[in-house]
Design an enzyme around this catalytic site. Structure first.
Site, PDB file in Angstrom:
ATOM      1  N   ASN A   1      33.938  32.185  34.269  1.00 24.79           N
ATOM      2  CA  ASN A   1      35.046  33.072  34.576  1.00 24.79           C
ATOM      3  C   ASN A   1      36.351  32.385  34.220  1.00 24.79           C
ATOM      4  OD1 ASN A   1      36.769  32.269  37.141  1.00 24.79           O
ATOM      5  ND2 ASN A   1      34.645  31.688  37.585  1.00 24.79           N
TER       6      ASN A   1
ATOM      7  N   HIS B   1      27.080  30.896  34.282  1.00 29.48           N
ATOM      8  CA  HIS B   1      28.213  31.581  34.911  1.00 29.48           C
ATOM      9  C   HIS B   1      29.487  31.119  34.230  1.00 29.48           C
ATOM     10  CE1 HIS B   1      31.643  30.918  37.768  1.00 29.48           C
ATOM     11  NE2 HIS B   1      31.530  32.223  37.820  1.00 29.48           N
TER      12      HIS B   1
ATOM     13  N   GLY C   1      37.725  44.571  47.840  1.00 31.87           N
ATOM     14  CA  GLY C   1      37.398  44.663  46.428  1.00 31.87           C
ATOM     15  C   GLY C   1      36.243  45.592  46.132  1.00 31.87           C
TER      16      GLY C   1
ATOM     17  N   ILE D   1      32.816  46.392  45.516  1.00 35.93           N
ATOM     18  CA  ILE D   1      31.631  45.651  45.936  1.00 35.93           C
ATOM     19  C   ILE D   1      30.632  45.460  44.794  1.00 35.93           C
ATOM     20  CG2 ILE D   1      29.608  45.708  47.446  1.00 35.93           C
ATOM     21  CD1 ILE D   1      32.252  44.913  48.794  1.00 35.93           C
ATOM     22  N   GLU D   2      30.375  46.501  44.020  1.00 34.06           N
ATOM     23  CA  GLU D   2      29.392  46.373  42.938  1.00 34.06           C
ATOM     24  C   GLU D   2      29.810  45.298  41.934  1.00 34.06           C
ATOM     25  OE1 GLU D   2      26.352  47.771  42.564  1.00 34.06           O
ATOM     26  OE2 GLU D   2      26.674  48.528  44.576  1.00 34.06           O
ATOM     27  N   SER D   3      31.124  45.177  41.700  1.00 32.92           N
ATOM     28  CA  SER D   3      31.598  44.152  40.769  1.00 32.92           C
ATOM     29  C   SER D   3      31.544  42.770  41.399  1.00 32.92           C
ATOM     30  CB  SER D   3      33.029  44.471  40.324  1.00 32.92           C
ATOM     31  OG  SER D   3      33.076  45.668  39.581  1.00 32.92           O
TER      32      SER D   3
ATOM     33  N   ARG E   1      40.660  33.265  34.599  1.00 30.80           N
ATOM     34  CA  ARG E   1      41.540  34.190  35.291  1.00 30.80           C
ATOM     35  C   ARG E   1      42.985  33.699  35.279  1.00 30.80           C
ATOM     36  NH1 ARG E   1      38.404  31.100  38.229  1.00 30.80           N
ATOM     37  NH2 ARG E   1      39.265  29.884  39.953  1.00 30.80           N
TER      38      ARG E   1
END
Length: 419
Positions: free
Chosen positions: A222, A220, A377, A379-381, A224
């Site tokens: 990320n 994982h 937000g 949801i799928e993302s 930002r």
């Protein structure tokens, strides 16, 4: 965690089934949308929609689904796009401004907002190319979306490939007004202050990569960037900004040389900016990815930082860029080494149990997921980080001294891998 990088936010007011002793079905619909979804994938919210036509889009190897008119617009309030724009920034930000100045005071593309967006989109392309190359046949499906108030995003998912059970790499640029409770969720701390609605800007990249082979680790990462303007009830208050992110490593089995390689790449990236970063952010990672109700960490750590604004803004932008650029050399050599390792049903079952821990952390504790669900937000993302399959067994305990026990022990008692 899938934080701001996965969100599609607006001015809003208002984030599995356990299985029996048999594993969840491991067959899910393919990236093209064809095939029958497994019960587990339906429970997680994936594979439940009908087949959607796909077509080439832009970069070789990427396919895009024709936008279903009702799916995003009426439910999720994003606008599907058929092409990737050069930028998701508002015109004022795209021409300058953002970070520390106004649009009029900065040359085009020089703002922190513009440079951060450019960085995350380039990182998305590089990581997707490396993932497809390692898979040897699987291709990402891409959704592009925008919002009427500015911003948008690109979601890419590769499912049921030769190597990857599921790989998601998302970028987004978001403008919105967050309610006070979402601001507190994003900051991760309680406050005596009770501000009114707060305009914000958020941009990021977020990715979770779940291989099929139980000896190949999940990754994982990320990175930002977040800004808030003055609260509506406090005009003239100073703009706030901060960086956040990290890269963490979640194997089902420990190969010490792999863990050391991964952590050494993180340390090298940190040491280019401040020798205190790696030990500080390594401990932060161990503390953050802690599953309180289990008394264990999600995996074997890495680096994690948030709300970082006590250094020069340019230095932190360069640091986030270096970390994002380190993802491929930290991870892909391990995948190439482990992706074809023979395994048994026992190995796969253990991987599925550890995937269950992954789900528990993301849905119960992850700040980014909480923030996304509180702010409406996409949801799928937001939920793209969840694996296609996972497993829960009642009161499962690995045999002491076994390879499974060694992994669990390392999750309960974090180690200093580079000492």
């Amino acid at each position: 965690m899938p934080p701001l990088a996965t969100l599609s936010l607006s001015s809003v007011a208002s984030h599995f089934p356990s299985s029996s002793s048999s594993p969840s079905s491991s067959s899910s619909s393919s990236a093209s949308g064809r095939g029958r979804a497994s019960p587990a994938s339906l429970a997680f919210g994936f594979g439940a929609k009908p087949a959607i036509p796909i077509r080439p889009l832009g970069r070789p190897g990427i396919v895009s689904r024709d936008p279903p008119a009702r799916r995003a617009v009426s439910i999720e309030k994003e606008t599907p796009e058929t092409e990737r724009p050069d930028t998701f920034l508002r015109e004022a930000d795209g021409g300058g401004g953002g970070g520390n100045g106004s649009a009029a005071s900065s040359p085009p593309g020089s703002s922190v907002r513009a440079r951060f967006e450019r960085m995350i989109r380039e990182a998305q392309d590089r990581v997707c190319e490396a993932i497809e190359a390692a898979d040897g046949g699987g291709k990402f499906v891409e959704d592009v979306w925008s919002r009427p108030g500015g911003g948008g995003g690109i979601s890419r998912v590769l499912q049921d490939g030769a190597v990857w059970e599921k790989a998601g790499v998302n970028v987004s640029v978001v403008y919105g007004v967050m309610p006070p409770e979402a601001y507190r969720a994003a900051k991760g701390a309680a406050s005596e202050q009770k501000p009114g609605p707060i305009p914000f800007f958020a941009a990021g990249i977020s990715s979770v990569l779940h291989p099929k082979n139980p000896f190949a680790p999940t990754l994982h990462f990320n990175y930002r960037y977040f800004e808030t303007d003055a609260p509506k009830d406090a005009p003239g208050a100073p703009r706030q900004w901060w960086f956040g992110g990290g890269t963490d490593f979640t194997p089902a089995y420990i190969f010490e040389e792999d863990v050391k390689h991964f952590h050494s790449v993180q340390k090298n990236a940190c040491d280019k900016f401040d020798p205190s970063f790696y030990p500080r952010f390594k401990k932060w990672c161990d503390d953050y990815f802690y599953i309180k109700h289990r008394g264990e960490r999600r995996g074997l750590g890495g680096i994690f930082f948030d709300d970082l604004n006590d250094y020069d803004q340019e230095m932190l932008l360069a640091f986030a860029t270096e970390c994002a650029n380190s993802v491929i050399p930290a991870y892909i050599p391990i995948i190439e080494k482990r992706k074809d390792t023979p395994f048994t049903e026992k190995h796969k079952a253990w991987q599925q149990l550890r995937r269950g821990r992954y789900v528990e952390f993301n849905l119960v504790y992850d700040r980014g997921t909480t923030f996304g669900l509180k702010t409406g937000g996409r949801i799928e993302s937001i939920l793209v980080s969840l694996p296609l399959t996972a497993r829960w067994e009642y009161d499962h305990k690995p045999e002491e001294g076994s390879e499974e026990w060694k992994l669990l022990d390392a999750c309960i008692n974090p180690k200093e891998w580079l000492q």
